[in-house]
Design a protein around this motif. Structure first.
Motif, PDB file in Angstrom:
ATOM      1  N   GLU A  24      -2.019  -6.454  -3.508  1.00 45.96           N
ATOM      2  CA  GLU A  24      -3.430  -6.851  -4.619  1.00 45.96           C
ATOM      3  C   GLU A  24      -3.462  -8.289  -4.416  1.00 45.96           C
ATOM      4  OE1 GLU A  24      -5.311  -5.070  -6.042  1.00 45.96           O
ATOM      5  OE2 GLU A  24      -4.693  -3.803  -6.600  1.00 45.96           O
ATOM      6  N   VAL A  25      -2.508  -9.311  -4.810  1.00 43.69           N
ATOM      7  CA  VAL A  25      -2.870 -11.403  -4.581  1.00 43.69           C
ATOM      8  C   VAL A  25      -2.828 -11.650  -3.250  1.00 43.69           C
ATOM      9  CG1 VAL A  25      -1.208 -13.129  -4.316  1.00 43.69           C
ATOM     10  CG2 VAL A  25      -0.348 -11.139  -5.711  1.00 43.69           C
ATOM     11  N   ILE A  26      -3.228 -10.515  -1.759  1.00 41.99           N
ATOM     12  CA  ILE A  26      -3.124 -10.851  -0.512  1.00 41.99           C
ATOM     13  C   ILE A  26      -4.756 -10.791  -0.217  1.00 41.99           C
ATOM     14  CG2 ILE A  26      -3.226 -10.301   1.874  1.00 41.99           C
ATOM     15  CD1 ILE A  26       0.229  -9.484   1.611  1.00 41.99           C
ATOM     16  N   ALA A  27      -4.956  -9.605  -0.819  1.00 40.22           N
ATOM     17  CA  ALA A  27      -6.610  -9.159  -0.501  1.00 40.22           C
ATOM     18  C   ALA A  27      -6.970 -10.442  -1.297  1.00 40.22           C
ATOM     19  CB  ALA A  27      -7.072  -7.623  -1.827  1.00 40.22           C
ATOM     20  N   GLN A  28      -7.220 -10.285  -1.864  1.00 41.38           N
ATOM     21  CA  GLN A  28      -7.722 -11.333  -3.466  1.00 41.38           C
ATOM     22  C   GLN A  28      -7.278 -12.561  -2.851  1.00 41.38           C
ATOM     23  OE1 GLN A  28      -6.541 -11.856  -7.599  1.00 41.38           O
ATOM     24  NE2 GLN A  28      -8.028 -12.864  -8.168  1.00 41.38           N
ATOM     25  N   ARG A  29      -6.787 -13.109  -2.369  1.00 34.37           N
ATOM     26  CA  ARG A  29      -6.449 -14.880  -1.803  1.00 34.37           C
ATOM     27  C   ARG A  29      -7.694 -14.480  -0.210  1.00 34.37           C
ATOM     28  NH1 ARG A  29      -6.473 -18.293   1.421  1.00 34.37           N
ATOM     29  NH2 ARG A  29      -5.111 -19.500   1.508  1.00 34.37           N
ATOM     30  N   LEU A  30      -7.087 -13.471   0.396  1.00 38.60           N
ATOM     31  CA  LEU A  30      -7.962 -13.240   1.291  1.00 38.60           C
ATOM     32  C   LEU A  30      -9.115 -12.889   1.859  1.00 38.60           C
ATOM     33  CD1 LEU A  30      -4.923 -12.948   4.117  1.00 38.60           C
ATOM     34  CD2 LEU A  30      -6.683 -15.327   3.770  1.00 38.60           C
ATOM     35  N   VAL A  32      -9.993  -9.327   1.452  1.00 38.76           N
ATOM     36  CA  VAL A  32     -10.071  -8.460   2.666  1.00 38.76           C
ATOM     37  C   VAL A  32     -10.664  -7.427   1.890  1.00 38.76           C
ATOM     38  CG1 VAL A  32      -8.891  -9.825   4.360  1.00 38.76           C
ATOM     39  CG2 VAL A  32      -7.498  -8.717   2.752  1.00 38.76           C
ATOM     40  N   GLN A  33     -10.303  -6.035   2.602  1.00 41.05           N
ATOM     41  CA  GLN A  33     -10.808  -4.811   2.085  1.00 41.05           C
ATOM     42  C   GLN A  33      -9.104  -4.216   2.178  1.00 41.05           C
ATOM     43  OE1 GLN A  33     -13.549  -1.858   3.071  1.00 41.05           O
ATOM     44  NE2 GLN A  33     -12.556  -0.347   2.836  1.00 41.05           N
ATOM     45  N   THR A  34      -8.942  -4.339   3.211  1.00 42.99           N
ATOM     46  CA  THR A  34      -7.846  -3.879   3.202  1.00 42.99           C
ATOM     47  C   THR A  34      -6.366  -4.464   3.913  1.00 42.99           C
ATOM     48  OG1 THR A  34      -8.977  -1.622   4.522  1.00 42.99           O
ATOM     49  CG2 THR A  34      -6.107  -2.051   5.261  1.00 42.99           C
ATOM     50  N   THR A  35      -5.047  -4.204   3.973  1.00 36.38           N
ATOM     51  CA  THR A  35      -4.021  -4.496   3.794  1.00 36.38           C
ATOM     52  C   THR A  35      -2.853  -3.920   3.852  1.00 36.38           C
ATOM     53  OG1 THR A  35      -4.102  -6.414   2.495  1.00 36.38           O
ATOM     54  CG2 THR A  35      -2.279  -6.983   2.908  1.00 36.38           C
ATOM     55  N   TYR A  36      -2.088  -4.405   5.349  1.00 34.49           N
ATOM     56  CA  TYR A  36      -1.335  -3.273   5.343  1.00 34.49           C
ATOM     57  C   TYR A  36       0.808  -4.025   5.929  1.00 34.49           C
ATOM     58  CZ  TYR A  36      -2.952  -3.047   9.912  1.00 34.49           C
ATOM     59  OH  TYR A  36      -4.224  -3.031  11.343  1.00 34.49           O
ATOM     60  N   ILE A  37       1.195  -2.890   5.884  1.00 32.34           N
ATOM     61  CA  ILE A  37       2.215  -3.314   6.517  1.00 32.34           C
ATOM     62  C   ILE A  37       3.003  -2.252   7.940  1.00 32.34           C
ATOM     63  CG2 ILE A  37       5.263  -3.501   6.541  1.00 32.34           C
ATOM     64  CD1 ILE A  37       4.758  -4.877   3.630  1.00 32.34           C
ATOM     65  N   THR A  38       3.196  -2.823   9.301  1.00 36.24           N
ATOM     66  CA  THR A  38       3.826  -1.765   9.996  1.00 36.24           C
ATOM     67  C   THR A  38       5.117  -1.561  10.179  1.00 36.24           C
ATOM     68  OG1 THR A  38       3.209  -2.757  12.171  1.00 36.24           O
ATOM     69  CG2 THR A  38       1.485  -1.237  10.807  1.00 36.24           C
ATOM     70  N   MET A  39       5.916  -0.254  10.892  1.00 31.56           N
ATOM     71  CA  MET A  39       7.460  -0.775  10.689  1.00 31.56           C
ATOM     72  C   MET A  39       7.061   0.034  12.824  1.00 31.56           C
ATOM     73  SD  MET A  39      10.310   1.904   9.566  1.00 31.56           S
ATOM     74  CE  MET A  39       9.534   3.226   9.809  1.00 31.56           C
ATOM     75  N   LYS A  40       7.744  -0.796  13.555  1.00 33.34           N
ATOM     76  CA  LYS A  40       8.094  -0.458  14.596  1.00 33.34           C
ATOM     77  C   LYS A  40       8.941   0.520  15.190  1.00 33.34           C
ATOM     78  CE  LYS A  40       7.922  -3.104  19.460  1.00 33.34           C
ATOM     79  NZ  LYS A  40       9.232  -1.885  20.283  1.00 33.34           N
ATOM     80  N   GLY A  41       8.864   1.372  16.105  1.00 33.96           N
ATOM     81  CA  GLY A  41       9.594   2.399  16.339  1.00 33.96           C
ATOM     82  C   GLY A  41       9.951   2.248  17.874  1.00 33.96           C
ATOM     83  N   GLU A  42      10.809   3.261  18.816  1.00 33.58           N
ATOM     84  CA  GLU A  42      10.615   3.054  20.151  1.00 33.58           C
ATOM     85  C   GLU A  42       9.485   3.047  20.460  1.00 33.58           C
ATOM     86  OE1 GLU A  42      12.903   5.218  23.441  1.00 33.58           O
ATOM     87  OE2 GLU A  42      13.513   6.064  21.264  1.00 33.58           O
ATOM     88  N   ASN A  43       8.503   4.313  19.920  1.00 40.07           N
ATOM     89  CA  ASN A  43       6.869   3.330  21.362  1.00 40.07           C
ATOM     90  C   ASN A  43       6.051   3.693  20.730  1.00 40.07           C
ATOM     91  OD1 ASN A  43       8.583   3.972  24.275  1.00 40.07           O
ATOM     92  ND2 ASN A  43       9.417   5.633  22.868  1.00 40.07           N
ATOM     93  N   SER A  44       5.974   3.756  19.034  1.00 39.23           N
ATOM     94  CA  SER A  44       4.878   4.225  18.198  1.00 39.23           C
ATOM     95  C   SER A  44       5.038   2.758  17.047  1.00 39.23           C
ATOM     96  CB  SER A  44       4.517   5.096  17.879  1.00 39.23           C
ATOM     97  OG  SER A  44       5.716   5.043  16.858  1.00 39.23           O
ATOM     98  N   MET A  45       3.660   2.274  16.869  1.00 42.61           N
ATOM     99  CA  MET A  45       3.329   1.762  15.204  1.00 42.61           C
ATOM    100  C   MET A  45       3.495   3.040  13.409  1.00 42.61           C
ATOM    101  SD  MET A  45       4.750  -0.984  16.257  1.00 42.61           S
ATOM    102  CE  MET A  45       4.222  -1.819  14.758  1.00 42.61           C
ATOM    103  N   THR A  46       4.140   2.539  12.940  1.00 39.52           N
ATOM    104  CA  THR A  46       3.800   3.095  12.007  1.00 39.52           C
ATOM    105  C   THR A  46       3.531   2.480  10.511  1.00 39.52           C
ATOM    106  OG1 THR A  46       5.250   4.936  12.755  1.00 39.52           O
ATOM    107  CG2 THR A  46       4.257   4.954  10.153  1.00 39.52           C
ATOM    108  N   VAL A  47       2.275   2.952  10.248  1.00 39.16           N
ATOM    109  CA  VAL A  47       1.751   1.944   8.661  1.00 39.16           C
ATOM    110  C   VAL A  47       3.291   2.577   7.510  1.00 39.16           C
ATOM    111  CG1 VAL A  47       0.196   1.691   7.243  1.00 39.16           C
ATOM    112  CG2 VAL A  47      -0.155   2.277   9.292  1.00 39.16           C
ATOM    113  N   LEU A  48       3.859   1.427   7.060  1.00 39.56           N
ATOM    114  CA  LEU A  48       4.953   1.779   6.175  1.00 39.56           C
ATOM    115  C   LEU A  48       3.926   2.378   4.727  1.00 39.56           C
ATOM    116  CD1 LEU A  48       8.046   2.930   6.205  1.00 39.56           C
ATOM    117  CD2 LEU A  48       7.985   0.388   5.548  1.00 39.56           C
ATOM    118  N   SER A  49       3.173   0.601   4.702  1.00 41.34           N
ATOM    119  CA  SER A  49       2.331   0.691   3.151  1.00 41.34           C
ATOM    120  C   SER A  49       1.777   0.593   3.360  1.00 41.34           C
ATOM    121  CB  SER A  49       3.283  -0.033   2.031  1.00 41.34           C
ATOM    122  OG  SER A  49       2.988  -0.277   0.855  1.00 41.34           O
ATOM    123  N   SER A  50      -0.191   0.619   2.477  1.00 39.80           N
ATOM    124  CA  SER A  50      -0.996  -0.043   2.886  1.00 39.80           C
ATOM    125  C   SER A  50      -1.866  -0.050   1.446  1.00 39.80           C
ATOM    126  CB  SER A  50      -1.817   0.670   3.995  1.00 39.80           C
ATOM    127  OG  SER A  50      -2.021   2.194   2.904  1.00 39.80           O
TER     128      SER A  50
END
Length: 285
Positions: A24-30, A32-50
């Motif tokens: 919420e802080v990031i979205a207001q400060r920048l 933007v509509q969407t903010t998210y964290i990804t986690m790197k796997g062996e061959n893929s990226m997964t959205v952990l939280s958004s």
């Protein structure tokens, strides 16, 4: 990336909880509509939280091939950032599968690491409208990423502490099974060695079956601690048998040849191990 994230997304409770409040802080400060964290796997990226303020552009759990993700550009960048005012027109991103899927313009992403400096994933923001992110915006997002690094460390510590006390399972007099699970770092390896040797002496163990099916291989443990543990048990007169050998462990053994001196017997499963010792598992009706 120095290490992969071996225990999936579920244990990252602290990270996900903190992220939702910080988004919420990031979205207001920048703005933007969407903010998210990804986690790197062996061959893929997964959205952990958004967080999607309006329409859902990036749902939690969304996975994309690493090579086709914007995260690859972030992680491989010298400064570990990706900034563009229009993903759809930027020469680096316009032909990418992820750009076609997202259909967004303004984008800013930074690498997310743990406290040891290992790449965990990315922290990203984006918007349907063009955005001209400046250096101050980049530094702000990097600061947030540094804060989240402590959450990653907290979650990983909790996970490994839960595995710290390896359960030694007595099968019968003189025979016990030790399942070795998860990531074994130096601290856990030392404790594991002490606990197993002490148990072997106190319980007058003749056979120890080491189940490695849940072990996450790290070079230091596999090449140093595991042979030492087996050797120490052998010195005490305790026969050691390995089961649950995964393809990853087998490949490491071929590369490092670390078990040659101790030459422990290996079997495919616990039933075979006990049968070799002279016991049978009998189903109860």
């Amino acid at each position: 990336m120095s290490e992969e994230n071996h225990f999936g997304s579920e244990p990252y409770y602290s990270l996900k909880s903190a992220a939702q409040k910080i988004f919420e802080v990031i979205a207001q400060r920048l703005d933007v509509q969407t903010t998210y964290i990804t986690m790197k796997g062996e061959n893929s990226m997964t959205v952990l939280s958004s967080l999607n303020k309006q329409e859902e552009i990036v749902p939690e759990g969304f996975t994309i091939d690493y090579e086709e993700s914007h995260c690859r550009l972030i992680i491989n960048d010298q400064d570990h950032i990706l900034r563009t005012n229009n993903l759809m027109e930027d020469k680096l991103t316009r032909e990418m599968e992820a750009s076609a899927l997202l259909q967004v313009k303004g984008y800013l992403g930074v690498t997310l690491k743990d406290l040891k400096g290992n790449v965990f994933g990315t922290l990203c923001v984006m918007d349907k409208e063009e955005k001209n992110f400046n250096q101050e915006d980049i530094e702000f997002l990097q600061t947030i990423a540094s804060v989240l690094s402590h959450m990653i460390e907290l979650d990983q510590t909790h996970y490994n502490m839960g595995l710290m006390n390896a359960p030694i399972i007595p099968i019968t007099d003189g025979v016990s099974v030790l399942p070795i699970q998860g990531i074994v770092d130096a601290g856990r390896a030392e404790k594991l060695m002490g606990d197993v040797l002490r148990y072997g002496k106190e319980q007058d163990i003749d056979y120890f079956v080491l189940d490695l099916s849940g072990l996450v291989v790290r070079d230091q443990f596999f090449s140093e601690m595991l042979p030492k543990l087996i050797h120490a048990l052998q010195v005490m007169g305790i026969d050691t048998m390995l089961t649950g050998i995964t393809p990853e462990i087998a490949q490491k053994e071929i590369e490092a040849n670390v078990l040659t001196q101790t030459k422990p017997k290996t079997v495919p499963n616990l039933q075979t191990a006990l049968s070799t010792i002279g016991f049978k598992l009998v189903e109860s009706h």
